[in-house]
Design a protein around this motif. Structure first.
Motif, short mmCIF file in Angstrom:
data_model
loop_
_atom_site.label_atom_id
_atom_site.label_comp_id
_atom_site.label_asym_id
_atom_site.label_seq_id
_atom_site.Cartn_x
_atom_site.Cartn_y
_atom_site.Cartn_z
N GLU A 353 -3.49 -1.98 10.69
CA GLU A 353 -4.56 -2.82 10.14
C GLU A 353 -5.08 -2.26 8.83
O GLU A 353 -5.38 -3.02 7.89
N GLU A 354 -5.19 -0.94 8.74
CA GLU A 354 -5.66 -0.33 7.49
C GLU A 354 -4.67 -0.56 6.36
O GLU A 354 -5.07 -0.83 5.21
N ALA A 355 -3.37 -0.48 6.67
CA ALA A 355 -2.36 -0.76 5.66
C ALA A 355 -2.43 -2.21 5.19
O ALA A 355 -2.32 -2.50 3.99
N LEU A 356 -2.63 -3.13 6.14
CA LEU A 356 -2.77 -4.54 5.77
C LEU A 356 -3.99 -4.77 4.89
O LEU A 356 -3.95 -5.57 3.95
N GLU A 357 -5.08 -4.07 5.18
CA GLU A 357 -6.29 -4.20 4.36
C GLU A 357 -6.01 -3.78 2.93
O GLU A 357 -6.50 -4.40 1.98
N ARG A 358 -5.23 -2.73 2.78
CA ARG A 358 -4.91 -2.28 1.42
C ARG A 358 -4.00 -3.29 0.71
O ARG A 358 -4.14 -3.51 -0.49
N VAL A 359 -3.09 -3.88 1.46
CA VAL A 359 -2.24 -4.93 0.87
C VAL A 359 -3.09 -6.11 0.43
O VAL A 359 -2.89 -6.65 -0.67
N ARG A 360 -4.07 -6.49 1.26
CA ARG A 360 -4.92 -7.63 0.91
C ARG A 360 -5.84 -7.32 -0.27
O ARG A 360 -6.19 -8.20 -1.05
N ALA A 361 -6.25 -6.05 -0.40
CA ALA A 361 -7.20 -5.68 -1.45
C ALA A 361 -6.55 -5.53 -2.82
O ALA A 361 -7.22 -5.62 -3.84
N HIS A 362 -5.22 -5.34 -2.85
CA HIS A 362 -4.53 -5.07 -4.11
C HIS A 362 -4.38 -6.37 -4.92
O HIS A 362 -4.22 -7.45 -4.36
N PRO A 385 5.87 4.33 14.59
CA PRO A 385 6.27 2.95 14.91
C PRO A 385 5.69 1.92 13.96
O PRO A 385 6.11 0.76 13.96
N GLN A 386 4.67 2.31 13.16
CA GLN A 386 4.05 1.40 12.22
C GLN A 386 4.02 2.03 10.83
O GLN A 386 4.07 3.25 10.68
N VAL A 387 3.93 1.15 9.82
CA VAL A 387 3.69 1.61 8.45
C VAL A 387 2.18 1.76 8.27
O VAL A 387 1.43 0.80 8.49
N GLY A 388 1.75 2.95 7.91
CA GLY A 388 0.33 3.20 7.76
C GLY A 388 -0.13 3.12 6.32
O GLY A 388 0.67 2.91 5.39
N SER A 389 -1.43 3.29 6.11
CA SER A 389 -2.01 3.19 4.77
C SER A 389 -1.49 4.28 3.85
O SER A 389 -1.37 4.09 2.64
N ALA A 390 -1.17 5.45 4.41
CA ALA A 390 -0.67 6.54 3.57
C ALA A 390 0.68 6.18 2.96
O ALA A 390 0.95 6.52 1.80
N GLU A 391 1.52 5.51 3.74
CA GLU A 391 2.83 5.12 3.20
C GLU A 391 2.70 3.97 2.20
O GLU A 391 3.44 3.91 1.22
N VAL A 392 1.75 3.06 2.45
CA VAL A 392 1.57 1.93 1.53
C VAL A 392 0.95 2.39 0.22
O VAL A 392 1.32 1.90 -0.86
N GLY A 393 0.00 3.36 0.29
CA GLY A 393 -0.67 3.81 -0.93
C GLY A 393 -1.64 2.76 -1.42
O GLY A 393 -2.47 2.26 -0.66
N LEU A 394 -1.55 2.35 -2.67
CA LEU A 394 -2.41 1.34 -3.28
C LEU A 394 -3.87 1.79 -3.24
O LEU A 394 -4.17 2.98 -3.20
N ALA A 395 -4.79 0.83 -3.21
CA ALA A 395 -6.22 1.14 -3.16
C ALA A 395 -6.71 1.05 -1.72
O ALA A 395 -6.07 0.42 -0.87
N ASP A 396 -7.84 1.68 -1.41
CA ASP A 396 -8.40 1.51 -0.07
C ASP A 396 -9.14 0.17 0.00
O ASP A 396 -9.19 -0.58 -0.96
#
Length: 469
Positions: A353-362, A385-396
């Motif tokens: 969910e945190e990774a998705l939030e970063r995707v939505r915020a970018h 098992p999931q891609v996390g925010s650390a792997e996605v990077g981008l903004a918080d």
């Protein structure tokens, strides 16, 4: 007697007038049109005349005055490969039969024969042609479905663009696809090709921004041997390669005015000359062009021809940027995650969910291409098992950007490898268009070209690396 074949057209070529008339009268009860010719040259001329519709069946003698029955066979196949062709001869040999089959004849019947035998062979030939037609339709439908499945999203603006592309596909009209870099213009061009009657033909792509002017002309139109210093052999261009199919001209606004003028002539006359050549070549190509620039502004500044714009913009399709499709971000992310997880053999379930939030915020200035690159990197780095925010990077989620830091292994890494990796990332993100990669890195095109040459980087879309002046 076999059942009538409504709407079917047959051409009978036989130099024996009495035999020809007898067969024609018998077959006229089944075929809507039965045309006759007594020699091969006239039959070849008829088959090549665009004023006559293609035939469903051609029945021709092998030994004929003029070029002969094999010439009739070749002309019929060239006009429409779906035409069923039967050869008749009183002098049949195994060699004749083999050559006829090699050239595309469906069957070979030896004189004398009974009329029911000929009708039975015609029925089998038509049945075979019908099956081939059904297979071709299924292949085209499958290709169209595959092309459509590659375009992910449900936003109204995207659906409007797809709907317009599908309505434009069956026509011969040129299409101009506009939108920012990375919005999927090539996918729309592929959909137009796959949904058209040109789908069995080639889909040829040219990035007009990736080549200097002299090489772009050679790429499009080909060249003759000796046309310029390094032209040591004849080369056919993309217009010849795309004959009978679709030519996709990406970044068409980057063409020079001289090349624009040549393109306009091809669109007007369907003819062109290779560089260094004098012979006019005919082309049957459907053009789909794309650009991320404002062509109206380019026309106002004299950088783009207005008459060419009107030729290209018969149907215009504008693709929305990713920031205007926020509802598609999750579906696109999942699509790319599944693609790269399968490719890399990783059993990933999705994004946290945190990774998705970063995707939505970018803001996604690089649009879908940028999202794809981010997800490819994230899948590569993911361990769980999931891609996390650390792997996605981008903004918080608050929009605060993370400072970019290269992943330095414990044993260290030569600085030259980091520099090369950053350069490759910029090139990949820009689809290897050097001017866009230079912009991402904040360097001049001259500096970028120097770095590319120094590191020995090559790409198939670059005919040569431009020399540094």
């Amino acid at each position: 007697m076999s059942a009538p074949l409504r709407g079917r057209r047959l051409l009978l070529v036989e130099d024996n007038r009495a035999l020809r008339r007898g067969i024609a009268r018998a077959l006229a009860e089944r075929f809507q049109v039965v045309d006759e010719e007594g020699d091969s040259d006239r039959a070849v001329e008829r088959l090549g005349d665009p004023g006559f519709e293609p035939y469903d069946v051609v029945v021709t003698d092998l030994r004929l005055p003029g070029a002969g029955g094999l010439a009739v066979l070749s002309a019929a196949r060239e006009r429409d490969e779906r035409t069923a062709i039967l050869l008749m001869t009183a002098y049949g040999t195994v060699e004749d039969a083999v050559e006829a089959m090699r050239l595309g004849a469906f069957d070979f019947v030896q004189k004398p024969f009974e009329l029911p035998e000929l009708e039975a062979r015609i029925d089998r030939a038509l049945g075979h042609a019908r099956l081939l037609g059904e297979v071709a339709i299924l292949r085209e439908e499958r290709a169209q479905m595959q092309a459509r499945s590659r375009i992910v999203g449900s936003s109204p603006a995207l659906h409007a663009a797809i709907s317009l592309a599908e309505r434009a596909a069956p026509t011969r009209a040129t299409v101009l696809v506009t939108g920012e870099t990375g919005t999927g213009k090539e996918l729309i061009a592929g959909l137009i090709h796959a949904a058209s009657d040109r789908a069995p033909g080639p889909f040829v792509k040219v990035n007009c921004a990736a080549l200097p002017e002299t090489l772009l002309e050679s790429e499009l139109f080909g060249h003759e041997r000796g046309a310029f210093t390094s032209a040591d052999r004849q080369r056919i261009g993309r217009f010849e390669q795309a004959d009978g199919g679709t030519l996709f001209l990406d970044e068409v606004a980057d063409m020079s005015l001289a090349t624009q003028a040549k393109l306009l002539r091809v669109l007007q006359d369907q003819q062109f000359q290779r560089l260094g050549g004098s012979r006019l070549l005919h082309t049957d190509v459907r053009i789909v062009a794309a650009t991320n620039r404002d062509l109206q502004s380019a026309i106002a500044t004299g950088d783009f021809r207005e008459d060419l714009y009107f030729r290209l913009h018969v149907i215009g399709i504008e693709l929305p940027p990713l920031r205007e499709r926020p509802g598609d971000l999750e579906a696109l992310s999942q699509h790319f995650l599944e693609e790269f997880a399968l490719e890399m053999g990783k059993p990933l379930r999705g994004l946290s969910e945190e990774a998705l939030e970063r995707v939505r915020a970018h803001a996604w200035p690089g649009n879908i291409r940028e999202l794809r690159n981010v997800l490819e990197r994230a899948v590569l780095l993911a361990d769980g098992p999931q891609v996390g925010s650390a792997e996605v990077g981008l903004a918080d989620a608050t929009g605060a950007p993370q400072a970019w830091r290269p992943g330095l292994p414990p044993a260290g890494l030569p600085l030259a490898e980091i520099e090369r990796a950053v350069l490759m990332e910029a090139l990949e993100r820009s689809a290897f268009v050097q001017k866009d990669a230079a912009s991402l890195l904040g360097v001049s095109r001259r500096k970028l070209n120097y770095m590319i040459q120094r590191m020995g980087i090559t790409h198939p879309s670059w005919r040569i690396n431009r020399s540094v002046h």
